[in-house]
Enzyme design. Sequence first.
Site, PDB file in Angstrom:
ATOM      1  N   ASP A 127      -3.456  11.990  -6.405  1.00 53.04           N
ATOM      2  CA  ASP A 127      -3.657  10.926  -6.304  1.00 53.04           C
ATOM      3  C   ASP A 127      -2.354  10.067  -6.550  1.00 53.04           C
ATOM      4  OD1 ASP A 127      -4.014   8.537  -3.674  1.00 53.04           O
ATOM      5  OD2 ASP A 127      -3.115   8.123  -5.544  1.00 53.04           O
ATOM      6  N   GLU A 187       0.105   8.897  -0.779  1.00 50.91           N
ATOM      7  CA  GLU A 187       0.381   9.311  -2.061  1.00 50.91           C
ATOM      8  C   GLU A 187      -0.934  10.375  -2.535  1.00 50.91           C
ATOM      9  OE1 GLU A 187      -1.329   5.606  -2.551  1.00 50.91           O
ATOM     10  OE2 GLU A 187      -0.390   5.983  -1.351  1.00 50.91           O
TER      11      GLU A 187
END
Length: 556
Positions: free
Chosen positions: A432, A475
């Site tokens: 992430d 993301e």
Amino acid sequence: MEAAWRIVWRMVAACLALVLSAPAAASLGGPKLNVCIARAERGMAAPALFARPDRFDCAHDQRSFGSGDFWVLSQPIPPGRFDVIRMSSVFQDRVTLHILYADGTIRTLGFTSATTGRYLKMGAAIQLPIPRASTPPVRLLWHVEGAGNQRGIVLGPVVGTHRRDDQVELMLAGFYGVLIGGIAALLIYNLALVAALRQGFQISYCLLLGCIIGYALSTSGILTQIMPAIDNNSRLRLNWVLLGGSAAMVLVFARSFFERRVFAGWLGHAANGVIAALFLSSWTAALLSPWHAIALDRAMTCSFVALMLLVPAVLVRAWRVRSDYLWVFAIAWGAPIVFAGMRIAQAMGLIGWHFWLDQSTILSMAVEALLSGIGIAYRLRLLQHQRDEAREREMLARALADADPLTGLLNRRAFLHRAIGRQRPQLLVLADLDHFKVINETIGHDGGDEVLRSFARTLADAVPEDALVARIGGEEFAVVVDAATGLDVDALLHALRGARMPFDMMVTTSIGSCTGPLLRETDWKDLYRQADRALYAAKAAGRDRARDAASLSMAA
């Protein structure tokens, strides 16, 4: 395709044999005899008719006399040694041949439609022996009963010798054998393709080949060689049916082979009408002859004229709609149209009878079948090309459906579909990007998208080739790899840290990992929960670092 070309060469060899041997076959070693006609009347006898040649009509064509019973007198036989008389087979019930010799004696022999098989040779020619005598034959007289006279009463009589006849028989047997064998090979080849590909135009092509083979067997006389007891008039009736059927199947095959737009509208209705006319006229002639035999023959001829008129219309329509198969039929129909035109002209009395013109129908049909076979091979090649293109488009569509549109990595659905069900333990890595909201606010959403793309490329390059890589959230990215293969998470973190980003931004990543089974969806949920917990532990520890679920459990 290779098999089709082998058949091509065999049939080309047959055509060459035809051309080279035509003069020998046409002459049979002796002259063709002109004949004169007299309609049979009560009381006529051979001796009196030999003595009165002036009673015969030598000026008019045989077909002008119509159907019925006739006496036919030949011109004087030129000097020479002849022992056979050969003539073309036509529709007639009984023929009695009287042979006048130089010393005035008369010998008689004959046959009926039921016994013609004893004398029928290759090319459907009737050959009778000339009995030996002390003096040579000087004239011939036929008594013909029940003549249909569609083409003639006594057609193409030629005197010759047994030796030359054997040569002609051998040549014709080879010619017909190669011709019929080539068509039969095409039939077997396309029957195999029908079973494999199941294309409608192949079925109609196989029916066309079957009709042509049947027509070739009947018109060549081979059918009588196989079945000597067959009635000759019945053979001719079958020949007419197969001829009309072959012509109709050519049009049926064309309709199934061309694109639908070629036969749209009035042309399709006209084609149906011609097909019906060909079948109807041939069957009517076969069933009703010799009743109004000449009128029935003319009706059948008119149906062939309609076919010839329709062919240019089909080719013009195919040219206008830009058919992919125009060139195939333009070439394939060339020879049949030329020879059919000559046969129609012969049927109408515009040109005289000739043995090879009589045989040209089967030759032109063979050429048409051969070139249509090449056309089928060409169409199958196009079909294969179209299927390959469709398969490629399908694969591309499937790949697009499985891919994340921004990064090109697998999307969540495709990732789970491929990951769940693996037999051995798997390593799940969740990555992430840190502070991605700040990145978007700093360089804008377009810049943020470019960061995601750069991150995705770096991630895909840093993992093993057999690893599954996906973008499963905004993301958030995931990697699944076999636990036995393994993945150095620290090295991955270092590679991501060193990736070049837009505007030379410094982008960091937090990673969480976990190892476990991935056979079922419940395994995925458990594995993801633990990897996600490790990911948040990495973020809680200050980001830009990796944590493993197993290490967290040991620490706890």
